[in-house]
Design an enzyme around this catalytic site. Structure first.
Site, PDB file in Angstrom:
ATOM      1  N   HIS A 394     -53.535  39.065  58.058  1.00  0.00           N
ATOM      2  CA  HIS A 394     -53.356  39.752  59.347  1.00  0.00           C
ATOM      3  C   HIS A 394     -54.622  40.481  59.792  1.00  0.00           C
ATOM      4  CE1 HIS A 394     -51.005  40.656  62.687  1.00  0.00           C
ATOM      5  NE2 HIS A 394     -50.053  41.424  62.175  1.00  0.00           N
ATOM      6  N   ASP A 398     -53.674  37.070  64.306  1.00  0.00           N
ATOM      7  CA  ASP A 398     -52.578  37.797  64.937  1.00  0.00           C
ATOM      8  C   ASP A 398     -51.298  36.971  64.861  1.00  0.00           C
ATOM      9  OD1 ASP A 398     -54.147  39.965  65.627  1.00  0.00           O
ATOM     10  OD2 ASP A 398     -54.741  39.072  67.543  1.00  0.00           O
TER      11      ASP A 398
END
Length: 421
Positions: A394, A398
């Site tokens: 992450h 995204d």
């Protein structure tokens, strides 16, 4: 003329290997290129062939021992009395104190001289009891005045690795009085040291969790069309190309399509910058009886459907028979792992560093599914459904990019329209 058998260098960055199994014993006849012993390195397990035909006169390095590359591990040809007078080439794995003890206890055998009749066991520890470690580990131990006998090894057969000695240095035990260092025996049915491969896997899994904030997204894909195509085409496909038609080239093709649209999923985070890889190198996880290995399909975006299937099958077969080279198990940009062969519903895999994503392919199951036609009418049908899980870093990817990649994958599989010639 006797011929030395040496520990090969299995790649530029590999400097030692562990002999995991001798496939022949002293006195056996061997043919040139016949598998002689198995080794394990930081990158790959492999069978090492005999360099010549002859009689395996002497085995110098036992199973479980780790030696540096180019160390003589066996002799083919000659006779045992000739080779016994040569200086042993086995890399020492003893602690400094134990090595000195052995040197003092075992006189050097000079040509045409008989060894002393005094038993080595009376003056030095048995070879199997000597602490296994590398020169780097022994140097660190000397610098910190640490007795390696007190350090628990996590390597093959209890071998002490660099991380073991550094962890010990940071632990309270290294600063405690010796009288307090004795630990009680832990009752257990069986204690088995980690193999070299399992120790490496353990280390890398922990490192990956420490490096990447893992997020997982799960998509259910209707694989009915793929199942039908495969059922219809598997026999003619195998007849044309001499390779079995599996689901993997279908999935790999869909993955490549998704990565072309969303290259961030194929990227890596390097020195606080995004590194977009020029090619798609698919790592294909292969489960082995003794661990897990991830051979790589390089420049997969340039391969046809047939070549994808052939390459994936070839790498899997050679992984299971220990025929891979180190260059074939490094440099992947994204990994695929197929836990579905074991019948799971879905899994949440750990990212293979320094990649940013890993796709888990779960089990294929028939389920009742609501189907809506173009007029909006609903019916229930039996469909072949499969879960796909994307694990992603992450820091770099995204959720929107991950989900759009997965939607591209899903649509490519559910609406397959490519020829599989």
């Amino acid at each position: 003329m006797p011929t030395d058998v040496v520990m090969p260098q299995m790649g530029e960055s590999i400097f030692e290997g562990t002999i995991t199994k001798w496939l022949k014993k002293a006195g056996d006849a061997v043919e040139k290129d016949e598998p002689l012993f198995e080794i394990s390195t930081d990158k790959v397990d492999a069978e090492i062939p005999s360099p010549i035909s002859g009689i395996l006169t002497e085995i110098k390095t036992p199973e479980g021992a780790t030696v540096e590359v180019n160390t003589v591990v066996a002799i083919i040809g000659g006779n045992a009395s000739d080779t016994a007078q040569s200086a042993p080439a086995i890399k020492s794995t003893a602690s400094p104190a134990a090595s000195d003890s052995l040197k003092a206890a075992v006189p050097q055998v000079q040509p045409k001289q008989k060894a002393p009749t005094q038993s080595v066991a009376q003056t030095a520890p048995a070879i199997g009891e000597v602490t296994r470690s590398s020169p780097l580990v022994r140097r660190i131990a000397r610098e910190h005045s640490i007795d390696l006998a007190l350090v628990a090894g996590t390597g093959s057969n209890g071998r002490i690795c660099k991380d073991d000695i550094l962890s010990y240095i940071d632990s309270p035990a290294s600063r405690a009085p010796k009288a307090q260092m004795a630990a009680p025996q832990v009752p257990a049915s069986e204690i088995v040291p980690l193999t070299r491969m399992r120790a490496i896997i353990a280390q890398r899994m922990v490192e990956s969790k420490q490096i990447s904030p893992h997020v997982h997204t799960v998509y259910k894909v209707d694989m009915t069309r793929i199942v039908q195509i495969r059922a219809e085409q598997k026999d003619p496909f195998e007849a044309r190309h001499a390779v079995k038609l599996t689901y993997m080239p279908f999935i790999a093709t869909a993955v490549i399509a998704g990565l072309k649209k969303f290259p961030i999923v194929n990227a890596s985070l390097v020195d606080n910058s995004i590194y977009y890889h020029a090619n798609i190198n698919l790592g294909i996880a292969v489960a082995l009886d003794w661990g897990l290995i991830v051979p790589v399909v390089r420049e997969a975006e340039q391969l046809s459907f047939v070549d994808l299937g052939r390459t994936i099958n070839d790498l899997a077969v050679r992984a299971r028979t220990k025929k891979l080279t180190p260059d074939e198990v490094g440099g992947s940009t994204i990994s695929l792992t197929n836990s579905g062969v074991f019948g799971d519903i879905f899994s949440t895999p750990i990212i293979n560093q320094p990649e940013s994503a890993i796709l888990c392919i779960s089990g294929l199951h028939k389920e009742p599914v609501v189907i809506t036609d173009s007029a909006g009418n609903d019916t229930i049908a039996i469909r072949s459904m499969q879960h796909f899980t994307l694990g992603f870093d992450h820091r770099l990817i995204d959720g929107a990019d991950a989900c759009q990649f997965m939607l591209t994958l899903k649509r490519a599989l559910e609406n397959w329209n490519l020829e599989i010639v």
